[in-house]
Design an enzyme around this catalytic site. Structure first.
Site, PDB file in Angstrom:
ATOM      1  N   GLU A 265       0.873  -1.174   0.000  1.00 38.37           N
ATOM      2  CA  GLU A 265       0.000   0.000   0.000  1.00 38.37           C
ATOM      3  C   GLU A 265       0.905   1.217   0.000  1.00 38.37           C
ATOM      4  O   GLU A 265       1.753   1.362   0.877  1.00 38.37           O
ATOM      5  CB  GLU A 265      -0.893  -0.002   1.238  1.00 38.37           C
ATOM      6  CG  GLU A 265      -1.836   1.178   1.274  1.00 38.37           C
ATOM      7  CD  GLU A 265      -2.453   1.378   2.637  1.00 38.37           C
ATOM      8  OE1 GLU A 265      -2.445   2.526   3.114  1.00 38.37           O
ATOM      9  OE2 GLU A 265      -2.919   0.395   3.237  1.00 38.37           O
ATOM     10  N   CYS A 302      -3.394   7.160   5.143  1.00 37.61           N
ATOM     11  CA  CYS A 302      -3.363   6.831   3.719  1.00 37.61           C
ATOM     12  C   CYS A 302      -4.676   7.195   3.040  1.00 37.61           C
ATOM     13  O   CYS A 302      -4.726   7.296   1.811  1.00 37.61           O
ATOM     14  CB  CYS A 302      -3.049   5.354   3.526  1.00 37.61           C
ATOM     15  SG  CYS A 302      -3.913   4.267   4.654  1.00 37.61           S
TER      16      CYS A 302
END
Length: 524
Positions: A265, A302
């Site tokens: 990620e 994120c």
């Protein structure tokens, strides 16, 4: 539990002899004790050897035993009490309430995966019975289950020292799948990592799991992390971090004699689309809520909403005034590391100095802190300059003002892969939103309505992933029960005698277990 600065190589505590790592309190600049010794390549080799030896015994442990092991890790983390919370606060600068909440999430996802293991759903059992009389050719007996891929390397994240680190989601899902884990601690919070590692090590011992089920390594540079991904015994990688870091691991994994998957990620700006009727109804409210989401955790999520798309209007001006006022009132917050703070300031300065960008709100920077900022550009400028598409990790966002819905769609089409997209809509906006949904589905892993993307529910239906560069593999998720599938692969057994079949695929499998019989889901 006394904080140990040693590596955990299986059941052993080993002093690291390859350099030293010391955490720094980002709020004060104070260097924290103790020093954590980095692993040598020999330490790495021993940990990988133990994991390889543990793989077959661990993966064949009964589901109940593996589930109890995951629950034991959760209990061991809770048993650390204030020691874990206080060390984590010192190493990250995050407030105590945030750390306590993250500990709860970490514990709950371990328990959720324990429930998945008990249910057996992740095995995706399928049986197509033999049809010896079928014409023109008989059908053989075919049975399928999913098995774990092998030892998994997990890299701790800087922004989630518990939920995405040593005992976090990658570790929980890999262990649930039946894969031993070799965790590489993040150098920004080695003490937190060590405590979590000790909790897992105790659970391994208490539950009688094979010694190599878990190891924890510190890396004083990059050599150990690179060697970990390159080691033939590692079969998959879990990573949360920068785009450059994830891409480097992907390249290493692809260059192996046996390439392996890296579930990384990496980068996302999470567009928020403001539709006209929603702005007409509640522009001020949306502006305040947007500012709160942008500055949550000093923007170090994120899923931070770093991009806003809207049409020019008086209602948009109201949103801008509301958001800018709220952002100017937001105090600068301590960022996780000096490096993250410096990178954030560089990104903000680049936007502020861009010829096609206007500054709407920008608070004063302070050393090691992240100050909120909001910038504005046009759809034409955004389409013309890819430099405006990059992530600025922190509490900053870029508003792209489009001339019409066609330009908003064009902007959406040029976006890279994202974790999320948010629609602020009212009922009269549904037709316009529907026209954009196909493009958004191609670009993101989660589409949400009338909320903001910060905050990720750990559940069965959650997707925390997206097309590159949000993640390295947009077919996967790192949050929720679907995360376990990253570390599994299918195996088919053809005409296998009952005595040789895995117990879950035998005709006398445990009553009540679910499997597909000739394509139809049914209980055994």
């Amino acid at each position: 539990m006394q904080l140990s600065s040693h590596l955990l190589v299986g059941a052993r505590a080993v002093p690291g002899a390859n350099g030293a790592i010391r955490a720094t309190n980002p709020a004060t600049g104070e260097t924290l004790e103790p020093a954590f010794g980095g692993a040598t390549l020999d330490d790495l080799d021993q940990a990988c050897a133990l994991a390889e030896q543990a793989f077959d015994p661990y993966r064949e442990r009964p589901p109940q035993a593996r589930a109890a092991f995951l629950e034991s890790i959760a209990e061991q983390l809770l048993a650390l009490g204030d020691e874990l919370v206080e060390r984590c606060v010192l190493e990250t600068g995050l407030p105590r309430g945030r750390i306590e909440g993250e500990r709860g999430r970490t514990v709950n996802q371990l328990r959720l995966f324990a429930a998945v293991v008990r249910s057996g759903d992740h095995l995706d059992l399928r049986i197509d019975p033999a049809q010896p009389g079928r014409a023109p050719l008989p059908r053989p007996d075919l049975r399928l289950r999913h098995i774990p891929v092998g030892p998994v390397a997990v890299f701790g994240a800087s922004n989630f020292p518990l939920a995405f680190s040593v005992a976090g989601g990658d570790t929980a899902s890999a262990l649930a799948a039946g894969c031993p884990v070799l965790a590489k601690a993040h150098s920004a919070h080695p003490g937190t990592s060590a405590l979590a590692g000790l909790a897992i090590q105790r659970a391994v011992r208490d539950c009688g799991m094979p010694e190599g089920t878990f190891s924890l390594l510190f890396d004083s540079g990059r050599a150990v992390g690179q060697a970990l991904v390159s080691d033939r015994r590692i079969k998959a990688v879990g990573f949360t971090g920068s785009r450059a870091g994830g891409a480097a691991l992907m390249a290493l994994a692809a260059a192996r004699a046996e390439p392996i998957p890296v579930y990384a990620e990496m980068s996302s700006i999470n567009p928020v689309l403001l539709f006209p009727h929603a702005l007409a109804a509640r522009a001020e409210e949306i502006g305040k809520a947007f500012a709160a989401s942008l500055t949550l955790g000093v923007g170090q999520f994120c899923t931070n909403p770093g991009l806003v798309l809207a049409l020019d209007s008086a209602d948009l001006d109201t949103f801008i005034d509301s958001a800018s006022t709220a952002l100017r009132a937001a105090a600068a917050g301590t960022m996780l590391t000096a490096g993250i703070a410096a990178s954030y300031r560089s990104g903000v300065d680049a936007l502020a100095g861009h010829a096609a960008v206007a500054t709407l709100a920008q608070n004063v920077h302070a050393e090691g802190k992240g100050a909120a900022a909001l910038f504005r550009t046009t759809g034409v400028a955004f389409l013309a300059d890819h430099a405006l598409h990059g992530e600025v990790f922190g509490p900053a966002a870029l508003l792209v003002v489009c001339r019409d819905m066609a330009e908003m769609r064009a902007v959406t089409e040029v976006l890279e892969g994202q974790l999320t997209a948010t629609l602020q809509i009212d009922a009269d906006d549904y037709a316009a939103a529907m026209a954009l949904l196909p493009a958004l589905e191609r670009k993101v892993g989660r589409i949400l309505v009338n909320g903001f993307p910060t905050g990720v529910e750990v559940s069965t239906a959650m997707v925390h992933g997206g097309p590159f560069p949000a993640t390295s593999d947009g077919r996967s998720t790192s949050v929720g029960t679907g995360a376990i599938s990253r570390f599994l692969r299918p195996v088919c057994y053809q005409n296998m005698p009952q005595a040789l079949l895995p117990a879950v695929l035998r005709d006398d499998a445990m009553a009540g277990s679910w499997r597909r019989m000739d394509g139809t889901l049914a209980k055994a």
